[in-house]
Design a protein around this motif. Structure first.
Motif, mmCIF file in Angstrom:
data_model
loop_
_atom_site.group_PDB
_atom_site.id
_atom_site.type_symbol
_atom_site.label_atom_id
_atom_site.label_comp_id
_atom_site.label_asym_id
_atom_site.label_seq_id
_atom_site.Cartn_x
_atom_site.Cartn_y
_atom_site.Cartn_z
ATOM 1 N N LEU A 1 0.831 -1.209 0.000
ATOM 2 C CA LEU A 1 0.000 0.000 0.000
ATOM 3 C C LEU A 1 0.863 1.257 0.000
ATOM 4 N N VAL A 2 1.943 1.231 0.781
ATOM 5 C CA VAL A 2 2.846 2.385 0.828
ATOM 6 C C VAL A 2 3.477 2.622 -0.540
ATOM 7 N N ARG A 3 3.920 1.566 -1.175
ATOM 8 C CA ARG A 3 4.545 1.692 -2.503
ATOM 9 C C ARG A 3 3.546 2.182 -3.550
ATOM 10 N N SER A 4 2.260 1.957 -3.297
ATOM 11 C CA SER A 4 1.222 2.404 -4.227
ATOM 12 C C SER A 4 0.735 3.816 -3.910
ATOM 13 N N GLY A 5 1.371 4.453 -2.920
ATOM 14 C CA GLY A 5 0.986 5.822 -2.573
ATOM 15 C C GLY A 5 -0.082 5.909 -1.505
ATOM 16 N N TRP A 6 -0.341 4.788 -0.822
ATOM 17 C CA TRP A 6 -1.357 4.772 0.225
ATOM 18 C C TRP A 6 -0.683 4.544 1.576
ATOM 19 N N LYS A 7 -0.045 5.587 2.070
ATOM 20 C CA LYS A 7 0.634 5.507 3.358
ATOM 21 C C LYS A 7 -0.391 5.360 4.474
ATOM 22 N N PRO A 8 -0.187 4.376 5.393
ATOM 23 C CA PRO A 8 -1.148 4.173 6.485
ATOM 24 C C PRO A 8 -1.427 5.458 7.251
ATOM 25 N N MET A 9 -2.694 5.661 7.524
ATOM 26 C CA MET A 9 -3.142 6.907 8.142
ATOM 27 C C MET A 9 -4.107 6.577 9.281
ATOM 28 N N LEU A 10 -3.837 7.124 10.459
ATOM 29 C CA LEU A 10 -4.741 6.926 11.593
ATOM 30 C C LEU A 10 -5.870 7.947 11.511
ATOM 31 N N VAL A 11 -7.067 7.459 11.227
ATOM 32 C CA VAL A 11 -8.252 8.323 11.139
ATOM 33 C C VAL A 11 -9.279 7.789 12.131
ATOM 34 N N ALA A 12 -9.742 8.653 13.013
ATOM 35 C CA ALA A 12 -10.681 8.225 14.057
ATOM 36 C C ALA A 12 -11.955 7.644 13.442
ATOM 37 N N PRO A 13 -12.334 6.425 13.823
ATOM 38 C CA PRO A 13 -13.573 5.840 13.310
ATOM 39 C C PRO A 13 -14.781 6.628 13.786
ATOM 40 N N ALA A 14 -15.788 6.727 12.938
ATOM 41 C CA ALA A 14 -17.031 7.420 13.303
ATOM 42 C C ALA A 14 -18.019 6.404 13.883
ATOM 43 N N PRO A 15 -18.784 6.787 14.898
ATOM 44 C CA PRO A 15 -19.755 5.845 15.485
ATOM 45 C C PRO A 15 -20.688 5.246 14.442
ATOM 46 N N GLY A 16 -21.162 6.091 13.515
ATOM 47 C CA GLY A 16 -22.049 5.582 12.469
ATOM 48 C C GLY A 16 -21.339 4.592 11.564
ATOM 49 N N GLY A 17 -20.072 4.868 11.262
ATOM 50 C CA GLY A 17 -19.298 3.961 10.417
ATOM 51 C C GLY A 17 -19.045 2.633 11.096
ATOM 52 N N ILE A 18 -18.795 2.680 12.418
ATOM 53 C CA ILE A 18 -18.582 1.442 13.179
ATOM 54 C C ILE A 18 -19.855 0.607 13.172
ATOM 55 N N ALA A 19 -20.988 1.268 13.402
ATOM 56 C CA ALA A 19 -22.270 0.552 13.403
ATOM 57 C C ALA A 19 -22.537 -0.084 12.036
ATOM 58 N N LYS A 20 -22.243 0.673 10.985
ATOM 59 C CA LYS A 20 -22.427 0.147 9.629
ATOM 60 C C LYS A 20 -21.517 -1.039 9.382
ATOM 61 N N ALA A 21 -20.255 -0.937 9.826
ATOM 62 C CA ALA A 21 -19.305 -2.037 9.653
ATOM 63 C C ALA A 21 -19.795 -3.290 10.376
ATOM 64 N N PHE A 22 -20.323 -3.123 11.587
ATOM 65 C CA PHE A 22 -20.819 -4.271 12.345
ATOM 66 C C PHE A 22 -22.011 -4.918 11.637
ATOM 67 N N ARG A 23 -22.916 -4.082 11.109
ATOM 68 C CA ARG A 23 -24.085 -4.625 10.411
ATOM 69 C C ARG A 23 -23.653 -5.416 9.166
ATOM 70 N N GLU A 24 -22.801 -4.809 8.354
ATOM 71 C CA GLU A 24 -22.411 -5.433 7.091
ATOM 72 C C GLU A 24 -21.528 -6.655 7.320
ATOM 73 N N GLU A 25 -20.591 -6.536 8.247
ATOM 74 C CA GLU A 25 -19.699 -7.664 8.505
ATOM 75 C C GLU A 25 -20.458 -8.843 9.123
ATOM 76 N N PHE A 26 -21.381 -8.537 10.025
ATOM 77 C CA PHE A 26 -22.159 -9.615 10.638
ATOM 78 C C PHE A 26 -23.032 -10.307 9.596
ATOM 79 N N ALA A 27 -23.597 -9.520 8.686
ATOM 80 C CA ALA A 27 -24.407 -10.108 7.610
ATOM 81 C C ALA A 27 -23.553 -11.011 6.728
ATOM 82 N N MET A 28 -22.342 -10.546 6.390
ATOM 83 C CA MET A 28 -21.445 -11.358 5.576
ATOM 84 C C MET A 28 -21.047 -12.632 6.307
ATOM 85 N N LEU A 29 -20.731 -12.497 7.594
ATOM 86 C CA LEU A 29 -20.323 -13.660 8.386
ATOM 87 C C LEU A 29 -21.456 -14.670 8.492
ATOM 88 N N SER A 30 -22.681 -14.166 8.620
ATOM 89 C CA SER A 30 -23.851 -15.054 8.694
ATOM 90 C C SER A 30 -24.009 -15.861 7.416
#
Length: 422
Positions: A203-232
């Motif tokens: 990723l770094v070699r492709s110009g995507w240097k790791p970046m610490l960005v604070a997760p948003a509560p709404g984004g976390i909730a969305k991630a849990f919904r989508e990931e749980f659905a995929m896992l199911s």
């Protein structure tokens, strides 16, 4: 325009070649190491490693939880919106929080097993030494790379843990169970640690240097919904073959079960390769749907014609090889390839269903896809249980056909209904 298309085609071919290459290196190294154990009579080590490695992979899948698809979809869309990197990294960290939770559950389960199930030395040492692997994998960037149309990198780096386990398996074949378990579990952890590191470097070699960005509560909730659905939707499929093996062992005996394992290994390899092609096609599918939201299922299936054509070619190769082997051999080999002559058709039927499921993923309909897959698996298991006494080993071929038919039918029905709503 033609130059752009040719370049995009070359990128897809390169990604596919690396995905298949990674699969060949990883699975091939494990196969060679296991063959050496058979040749040297180390059957106990082979059985112990095979069992624990299989369950470790199940834990890895649980931690991954479908983020390969979810994160690929998010990265593909966000990276296209002006090239802003912060939103992509924010989505990554939101997804990682869910994966860390899954890694915690897997870790607690392994610790409880080690403390209270009183396993033998190999099992206890392998389980404890493998624990870091699940924590490392929670930070993997495979879906990130897929969304940036670099799935080949995630594929080739994915072979590291397999290769590390295979080399270690050869080196410890004469060691005590305690030492072998510790070394092999450690190799798995080291392999996944190196895999994640290699993905970050890419990723770094492709110009995507790791970046610490604070997760948003709404984004976390969305991630849990989508990931749980995929896992199911993913876990029932993982248990499907294991349930088939159990039914075969109980009702048909060891010989039939050996035939089923042999046939499923070949069919499974074919299905996995076509799955690699779908991974390569997924970003292109997302871009097309982004530009043409009204695109119907027929148009989106055409964008996956490469993987479907490849599935058809593999099916024909398996069937043709089956007829040749049937004419040349007797006994177990003939019986196995006789089963494969019809089992091979499931490579195409599964690819057809999964192409439609991928369209549901592209629309973000993860819960719908999960419900369809769970229903298909439940139907396949029920059919196998009800008719195994009457049909015998062929029941598993028919149950697979039924399962795939349900996926195709329900996916088409839902997509047609969605098209009418647009």
């Amino acid at each position: 325009m033609q130059l752009v298309r040719n370049k995009a085609l070359m990128v897809r071919f390169a990604n596919l070649a690396l995905l298949i290459g990674g699969f060949g290196i990883g699975q091939g190294s494990i196969f060679l190491a296991q063959t050496l154990l058979v040749a040297t009579g180390r059957m106990e080590l082979l059985a112990s490693f095979g069992t624990h490695f299989s369950f470790a992979m199940l834990g890895i899948i649980a931690v991954e939880a479908g983020s390969l698809t979810v994160l690929a979809r998010q990265a593909s869309h966000l990276a296209r919106d002006g090239g802003e990197q912060a939103p992509v990294w924010q989505a990554y960290w939101e997804t990682t929080i869910f994966r860390l939770c899954m890694a915690g559950i897997v870790t607690l389960s392994i610790v409880a097993y080690s403390l209270f199930a009183a396993p033998e030395a190999f099992s206890r040492n392998y389980a404890i030494a493998a624990l870091p692997a699940f924590l490392f994998w929670a930070f993997n960037g495979a879906g990130f790379l897929d969304g940036l149309q670099k799935s080949g990198i995630s594929g080739i780096t994915g072979s590291i843990a397999y290769l590390a386990s295979a080399v270690t398996l050869v080196l410890v074949r004469e060691q005590s169970p305690e030492t072998a378990g510790l070394a092999l579990g450690g190799a798995l952890s080291a392999g996944y640690g190196l895999t994640v590191l290699a993905q970050y470097l890419s990723l770094v070699r492709s110009g995507w240097k790791p970046m610490l960005v604070a997760p948003a509560p709404g984004g976390i909730a969305k991630a849990f919904r989508e990931e749980f659905a995929m896992l199911s939707g993913l876990l029932p499929g993982q248990f499907y073959f294991r349930i088939q093996l159990t039914l075969s062992t109980v009702f048909l005996g060891p010989n039939a079960t050996a035939l089923l394992v042999y046939a499923k290994q070949i069919v499974g390899a074919g299905s996995q390769i076509t799955g690699f092609m779908r991974r390569v096609e997924f970003p292109h599918l997302l871009h097309h749907l982004r530009d043409r939201p009204q695109a119907g299922a027929a148009d989106l299936i055409k964008l996956q014609k490469g993987s479907l054509a490849f599935a058809l070619a593999l099916t024909l190769v398996i069937v043709a090889a089956s007829f040749f082997m049937i004419s040349q051999f007797d006994g177990f080999t003939r019986q196995a390839w006789l089963l494969l002559s019809i089992f091979g058709l499931t490579v195409l039927t599964e690819a057809s269903g999964q192409s439609l499921v991928q369209i549901l993923f592209a629309h973000g309909l993860f819960s719908v896809a999960a419900a369809i897959r769970i229903g298909a698996v439940a139907m396949g298991v029920a059919f196998g249980y009800l008719f195994i006494d009457r049909i015998g080993l062929t029941v598993f071929v028919i149950s697979d056909f039924c399962s795939h038919a349900i996926v195709v039918t329900l996916s088409l029905v839902y997509l047609a209904r969605k098209a009418r709503q647009i």
